[in-house]
Write an enzyme that holds these catalytic residues in place. Structure first.
Site, PDB file in Angstrom:
ATOM      1  N   ASN A 128     -27.177 -20.149 -13.594  1.00 28.88           N
ATOM      2  CA  ASN A 128     -28.273 -20.476 -14.507  1.00 28.88           C
ATOM      3  C   ASN A 128     -28.639 -21.942 -14.253  1.00 28.88           C
ATOM      4  O   ASN A 128     -27.970 -22.851 -14.739  1.00 28.88           O
ATOM      5  CB  ASN A 128     -27.806 -20.262 -15.952  1.00 28.88           C
ATOM      6  CG  ASN A 128     -28.892 -20.577 -16.961  1.00 28.88           C
ATOM      7  OD1 ASN A 128     -29.984 -21.038 -16.609  1.00 28.88           O
ATOM      8  ND2 ASN A 128     -28.590 -20.346 -18.237  1.00 28.88           N
ATOM      9  N   LYS A 153     -25.296 -24.010 -14.758  1.00 23.71           N
ATOM     10  CA  LYS A 153     -24.148 -23.312 -15.335  1.00 23.71           C
ATOM     11  C   LYS A 153     -23.797 -22.145 -14.430  1.00 23.71           C
ATOM     12  O   LYS A 153     -24.686 -21.523 -13.861  1.00 23.71           O
ATOM     13  CB  LYS A 153     -24.507 -22.760 -16.722  1.00 23.71           C
ATOM     14  CG  LYS A 153     -24.733 -23.842 -17.750  1.00 23.71           C
ATOM     15  CD  LYS A 153     -24.836 -23.232 -19.144  1.00 23.71           C
ATOM     16  CE  LYS A 153     -25.412 -24.248 -20.096  1.00 23.71           C
ATOM     17  NZ  LYS A 153     -26.521 -23.791 -20.882  1.00 23.71           N
ATOM     18  N   ARG A 166     -30.402 -16.398 -13.266  1.00 25.99           N
ATOM     19  CA  ARG A 166     -31.284 -16.315 -14.426  1.00 25.99           C
ATOM     20  C   ARG A 166     -32.618 -16.960 -14.055  1.00 25.99           C
ATOM     21  O   ARG A 166     -32.646 -18.086 -13.558  1.00 25.99           O
ATOM     22  CB  ARG A 166     -30.674 -17.066 -15.603  1.00 25.99           C
ATOM     23  CG  ARG A 166     -31.612 -17.077 -16.772  1.00 25.99           C
ATOM     24  CD  ARG A 166     -31.197 -18.050 -17.832  1.00 25.99           C
ATOM     25  NE  ARG A 166     -32.152 -17.973 -18.925  1.00 25.99           N
ATOM     26  CZ  ARG A 166     -32.472 -18.994 -19.690  1.00 25.99           C
ATOM     27  NH1 ARG A 166     -31.909 -20.167 -19.493  1.00 25.99           N
ATOM     28  NH2 ARG A 166     -33.344 -18.853 -20.652  1.00 25.99           N
ATOM     29  N   HIS A 199     -35.571 -14.389 -24.148  1.00 27.29           N
ATOM     30  CA  HIS A 199     -34.230 -13.925 -24.544  1.00 27.29           C
ATOM     31  C   HIS A 199     -34.030 -12.439 -24.227  1.00 27.29           C
ATOM     32  O   HIS A 199     -33.176 -11.779 -24.823  1.00 27.29           O
ATOM     33  CB  HIS A 199     -33.970 -14.084 -26.065  1.00 27.29           C
ATOM     34  CG  HIS A 199     -33.859 -15.486 -26.551  1.00 27.29           C
ATOM     35  ND1 HIS A 199     -34.413 -15.879 -27.759  1.00 27.29           N
ATOM     36  CD2 HIS A 199     -33.286 -16.579 -26.038  1.00 27.29           C
ATOM     37  CE1 HIS A 199     -34.159 -17.161 -27.958  1.00 27.29           C
ATOM     38  NE2 HIS A 199     -33.490 -17.618 -26.919  1.00 27.29           N
ATOM     39  N   LEU A 238     -30.341 -15.381 -32.937  1.00 25.80           N
ATOM     40  CA  LEU A 238     -30.574 -16.597 -33.721  1.00 25.80           C
ATOM     41  C   LEU A 238     -29.659 -17.713 -33.210  1.00 25.80           C
ATOM     42  O   LEU A 238     -28.457 -17.720 -33.473  1.00 25.80           O
ATOM     43  CB  LEU A 238     -30.295 -16.324 -35.215  1.00 25.80           C
ATOM     44  CG  LEU A 238     -30.958 -15.065 -35.807  1.00 25.80           C
ATOM     45  CD1 LEU A 238     -30.567 -14.889 -37.270  1.00 25.80           C
ATOM     46  CD2 LEU A 238     -32.476 -15.116 -35.662  1.00 25.80           C
ATOM     47  N   ASN A 248     -30.165 -21.988 -31.168  1.00 23.99           N
ATOM     48  CA  ASN A 248     -31.076 -23.140 -31.183  1.00 23.99           C
ATOM     49  C   ASN A 248     -32.500 -22.672 -30.992  1.00 23.99           C
ATOM     50  O   ASN A 248     -33.426 -23.147 -31.625  1.00 23.99           O
ATOM     51  CB  ASN A 248     -30.703 -24.118 -30.075  1.00 23.99           C
ATOM     52  CG  ASN A 248     -29.731 -25.129 -30.580  1.00 23.99           C
ATOM     53  OD1 ASN A 248     -29.810 -25.533 -31.750  1.00 23.99           O
ATOM     54  ND2 ASN A 248     -28.812 -25.537 -29.738  1.00 23.99           N
ATOM     55  N   ARG A 285     -38.050 -26.538 -33.040  1.00 19.03           N
ATOM     56  CA  ARG A 285     -39.381 -25.970 -32.764  1.00 19.03           C
ATOM     57  C   ARG A 285     -39.993 -25.405 -34.038  1.00 19.03           C
ATOM     58  O   ARG A 285     -39.302 -24.794 -34.850  1.00 19.03           O
ATOM     59  CB  ARG A 285     -39.282 -24.833 -31.737  1.00 19.03           C
ATOM     60  CG  ARG A 285     -38.973 -25.322 -30.346  1.00 19.03           C
ATOM     61  CD  ARG A 285     -38.830 -24.152 -29.384  1.00 19.03           C
ATOM     62  NE  ARG A 285     -37.570 -24.232 -28.671  1.00 19.03           N
ATOM     63  CZ  ARG A 285     -37.002 -23.234 -28.009  1.00 19.03           C
ATOM     64  NH1 ARG A 285     -37.584 -22.049 -27.956  1.00 19.03           N
ATOM     65  NH2 ARG A 285     -35.858 -23.413 -27.388  1.00 19.03           N
ATOM     66  N   PHE A 287     -27.252 -25.798 -37.715  1.00 20.55           N
ATOM     67  CA  PHE A 287     -27.017 -25.065 -38.959  1.00 20.55           C
ATOM     68  C   PHE A 287     -25.712 -25.451 -39.653  1.00 20.55           C
ATOM     69  O   PHE A 287     -25.601 -25.341 -40.867  1.00 20.55           O
ATOM     70  CB  PHE A 287     -27.061 -23.548 -38.698  1.00 20.55           C
ATOM     71  CG  PHE A 287     -28.446 -22.991 -38.847  1.00 20.55           C
ATOM     72  CD1 PHE A 287     -29.456 -23.426 -38.007  1.00 20.55           C
ATOM     73  CD2 PHE A 287     -28.750 -22.062 -39.829  1.00 20.55           C
ATOM     74  CE1 PHE A 287     -30.756 -22.941 -38.137  1.00 20.55           C
ATOM     75  CE2 PHE A 287     -30.036 -21.568 -39.981  1.00 20.55           C
ATOM     76  CZ  PHE A 287     -31.037 -22.004 -39.140  1.00 20.55           C
ATOM     77  N   ARG A 288     -24.722 -25.891 -38.858  1.00 24.35           N
ATOM     78  CA  ARG A 288     -23.468 -26.326 -39.502  1.00 24.35           C
ATOM     79  C   ARG A 288     -23.730 -27.550 -40.370  1.00 24.35           C
ATOM     80  O   ARG A 288     -23.305 -27.615 -41.520  1.00 24.35           O
ATOM     81  CB  ARG A 288     -22.408 -26.634 -38.447  1.00 24.35           C
ATOM     82  CG  ARG A 288     -21.786 -25.382 -37.871  1.00 24.35           C
ATOM     83  CD  ARG A 288     -21.020 -25.676 -36.629  1.00 24.35           C
ATOM     84  NE  ARG A 288     -21.931 -25.984 -35.536  1.00 24.35           N
ATOM     85  CZ  ARG A 288     -21.628 -25.874 -34.258  1.00 24.35           C
ATOM     86  NH1 ARG A 288     -20.432 -25.494 -33.900  1.00 24.35           N
ATOM     87  NH2 ARG A 288     -22.504 -26.148 -33.320  1.00 24.35           N
ATOM     88  N   GLY A 347     -25.507 -18.142 -31.582  1.00 18.55           N
ATOM     89  CA  GLY A 347     -24.770 -19.121 -32.395  1.00 18.55           C
ATOM     90  C   GLY A 347     -24.874 -18.908 -33.894  1.00 18.55           C
ATOM     91  O   GLY A 347     -23.854 -18.828 -34.595  1.00 18.55           O
ATOM     92  N   GLU A 404     -25.063 -13.068 -22.034  1.00 14.71           N
ATOM     93  CA  GLU A 404     -26.153 -12.990 -21.057  1.00 14.71           C
ATOM     94  C   GLU A 404     -25.623 -13.015 -19.623  1.00 14.71           C
ATOM     95  O   GLU A 404     -26.157 -12.341 -18.742  1.00 14.71           O
ATOM     96  CB  GLU A 404     -27.148 -14.127 -21.295  1.00 14.71           C
ATOM     97  CG  GLU A 404     -27.961 -13.886 -22.562  1.00 14.71           C
ATOM     98  CD  GLU A 404     -28.587 -15.134 -23.143  1.00 14.71           C
ATOM     99  OE1 GLU A 404     -29.769 -15.363 -22.899  1.00 14.71           O
ATOM    100  OE2 GLU A 404     -27.891 -15.888 -23.862  1.00 14.71           O
TER     101      GLU A 404
HETATM  102  P1  ADP Z   1     -28.532 -22.010 -27.759  1.00 16.15           P
HETATM  103  O1  ADP Z   1     -29.843 -21.401 -28.130  1.00 16.15           O
HETATM  104  O2  ADP Z   1     -28.614 -23.455 -27.374  1.00 16.15           O
HETATM  105  O3  ADP Z   1     -27.683 -21.164 -26.847  1.00 16.15           O
HETATM  106  P2  ADP Z   1     -26.552 -21.294 -29.762  1.00 16.15           P
HETATM  107  O4  ADP Z   1     -26.728 -19.822 -29.607  1.00 16.15           O
HETATM  108  O5  ADP Z   1     -25.285 -21.906 -29.303  1.00 16.15           O
HETATM  109  O6  ADP Z   1     -27.782 -22.077 -29.149  1.00 16.15           O
HETATM  110  O7  ADP Z   1     -26.754 -21.636 -31.307  1.00 16.15           O
HETATM  111  C1  ADP Z   1     -26.697 -22.935 -31.815  1.00 16.15           C
HETATM  112  C2  ADP Z   1     -26.746 -22.845 -33.341  1.00 16.15           C
HETATM  113  O8  ADP Z   1     -25.688 -21.993 -33.778  1.00 16.15           O
HETATM  114  C3  ADP Z   1     -26.576 -24.185 -34.043  1.00 16.15           C
HETATM  115  O9  ADP Z   1     -27.495 -24.297 -35.113  1.00 16.15           O
HETATM  116  C4  ADP Z   1     -25.170 -24.113 -34.595  1.00 16.15           C
HETATM  117  O10 ADP Z   1     -25.064 -24.781 -35.804  1.00 16.15           O
HETATM  118  C5  ADP Z   1     -24.952 -22.635 -34.790  1.00 16.15           C
HETATM  119  N1  ADP Z   1     -23.524 -22.355 -34.603  1.00 16.15           N
HETATM  120  C6  ADP Z   1     -22.860 -22.285 -33.462  1.00 16.15           C
HETATM  121  N2  ADP Z   1     -21.544 -22.053 -33.664  1.00 16.15           N
HETATM  122  C7  ADP Z   1     -21.381 -21.994 -34.984  1.00 16.15           C
HETATM  123  C8  ADP Z   1     -20.260 -21.789 -35.836  1.00 16.15           C
HETATM  124  N3  ADP Z   1     -19.040 -21.582 -35.351  1.00 16.15           N
HETATM  125  N4  ADP Z   1     -20.488 -21.795 -37.156  1.00 16.15           N
HETATM  126  C9  ADP Z   1     -21.724 -21.978 -37.660  1.00 16.15           C
HETATM  127  N5  ADP Z   1     -22.819 -22.175 -36.897  1.00 16.15           N
HETATM  128  C10 ADP Z   1     -22.648 -22.194 -35.593  1.00 16.15           C
END
Ligand code: ADP
Length: 401
Positions: free
Chosen positions: A7, A14, A91, A180, A209, A211, A241, A284-285, A331, A388
């Site tokens: 990727n 990656k 990818r 996606h 769901l 980033n 976004r 989100f954390r 995530g 993926e």
């Molecule tokens: P990307 O689109 O960059 O691949 P991810 O699928 O890793 O993104 O998602 C990132 C989001 O998921 C962030 O908002 C993060 O806070 C949330 N996230 C990832 N791991 C956790 C976790 N263990 N607990 C809560 N939220 C998480």
């Protein structure tokens, strides 16, 4: 049979080496800052510690060379020779209307990927650099391009057209493409497996769901609608976004603040979404802890996001004339019970009922098999971990052998 998955981004790359016999990851890694100062390779062999290599990767050719050397390294490597890599899966972000499926890479396919650069000027050129570097290094190894857009090429025209002058579609390819796709396809297949039913018999709503976030309506195995559009900016609000907004806001803001196209584009892509709304974070954390402490507009940002997810679920159930299964992944989808509970709350009128305890503990309870719906819910609701890279490796194997 070993397949390398690549990727390539503009300054990162990656990779995963997957043993297709048991689909285990033999090694994976990430090269950062290609062509910049202090580039770094982080490499993790199966069952081993992550090692860091500070090399001199001036371009993607040097990066791939370093990856292959690391994979064959006496100490951290997992291969005796490069010939053990039987195929490479790449990818590729945008396949336009040229690719409804993955494709074995040849000169014609490369031309078509290049022709789609206009639609993904930030992504396709990097993907092309990755492919070209691999072809140079491994000229006799078959390679496959797996497109983010391909799975959504089954959308009917009524779902992919925008109601603007038709010429925009004909001359410039302005339409909904969706992204996606590899993830939506992977989790839809996995959900059907978990439910023990053929994918072709199910109406599934897949919620990726992360980033970047998108939702897809997968009707009898085919994507019939998805929330991202001409670009990955449309649909749900995301980390930074905006997602869908009234298009008239653009010219209004440009006039009010005397902004250029580039500036307004940057605001919508990098300063909006959860970050723009909350004024705190795109993560989100952070937002959940800030909301508990009553800080800023964290709760507002979360409320807006959850409300939009719920609206798409309702819309896609209507689009498919029903829904058998809702899948949460990526995530946020995998790790955030609050989002799943809010997006599926008060939805019993269409047969969706979550079990709170299952929703909270599903990741630690393998016996739930990802299921978070109540026993009397008509609609199954699943948490499925996306993969993926594995999907790319599977598609590569299918096409090459
Ligand atoms: P990307 O689109 O960059 O691949 P991810 O699928 O890793 O993104 O998602 C990132 C989001 O998921 C962030 O908002 C993060 O806070 C949330 N996230 C990832 N791991 C956790 C976790 N263990 N607990 C809560 N939220 C998480």
């Amino acid at each position: 049979m070993k397949v390398l998955v690549v990727n390539a981004g503009s300054s990162s790359l990656k990779y995963q080496l997957i043993n297709m016999k048991d689909e285990s990851v033999l090694a994976k890694g990430n090269l950062e800052r290609i062509g910049m100062a202090e580039p770094l390779l982080k490499h993790t062999p199966q069952g081993g510690e992550t090692i860091e290599i500070h090399g001199d990767f001036a371009d993607h050719n040097a990066a791939i060379k370093q990856v292959i050397e690391t994979l064959m390294d006496n100490e951290h490597g997992v291969l005796d020779s490069m010939e053990e890599i039987r195929a490479v899966g790449h990818r590729v972000v945008h396949g336009g209307e040229d690719f409804a499926n993955s494709a074995i890479i040849n000169d014609e396919v490369m031309e078509a990927i290049k022709a789609n650069v206009e639609l993904a000027p930030l992504h396709n050129p990097a993907n092309i650099m990755g492919i070209e570097a691999c072809r140079k290094m491994m000229p006799n190894t078959p390679m496959v391009a797996v497109f983010d857009t391909a799975f959504h090429q089954t959308m009917p025209q009524k779902a992919f057209m925008y109601a603007i002058p038709y010429e925009a579609y004909e001359r410039f390819g302005v339409r909904r493409y969706g992204f996606h796709g590899t993830s939506h396809k992977y989790v839809a297949i996995k959900a059907a497996n978990i439910l023990g039913k053929p994918l072709e018999s199910l109406k599934i709503i897949t919620c990726h769901l992360g980033n970047g976030s998108s939702i897809a309506a997968v009707d009898h195995g085919k994507s019939v609608d998805t929330s991202m559009g001409f670009t990955p900016l449309e649909g749900l609000p995301m980390g930074t976004r905006s997602g869908s907004i009234d298009p008239a806001i653009l010219s209004y803001m440009m006039e009010k603040k005397n902004l250029s196209c580039e500036e307004v584009n940057s605001i919508l892509n990098k300063e909006s979404g959860m970050l723009g709304l909350s004024g705190i974070s795109s993560d989100f954390r952070d937002l959940h802890s800030a909301a508990v402490e009553g800080k800023g507009r964290a709760q507002l940002a979360l409320d807006v996001f959850n409300y939009e997810v719920k609206k798409y679920i309702g819309a896609y159930a209507a689009a498919m004339g029903g829904v058998d299964c809702i899948v949460f992944t990526a995530g946020i989808g995998e790790n955030t019970p609050e989002v799943r509970a809010a997006a599926c709350g008060d939805m019993e009128f269409i047969g969706i009922k979550i079990d709170d305890e299952r929703n909270r503990t599903v990741r630690n309870r393998p016996e739930y098999n990802g299921e978070i719906n109540a026993d009397d819910s008509k609609v199954k609701v699943l948490v499925v971990l996306t993969n993926e890279e594995l999907m790319i490796a599977r598609e590569t194997l299918d096409l090459v052998f």
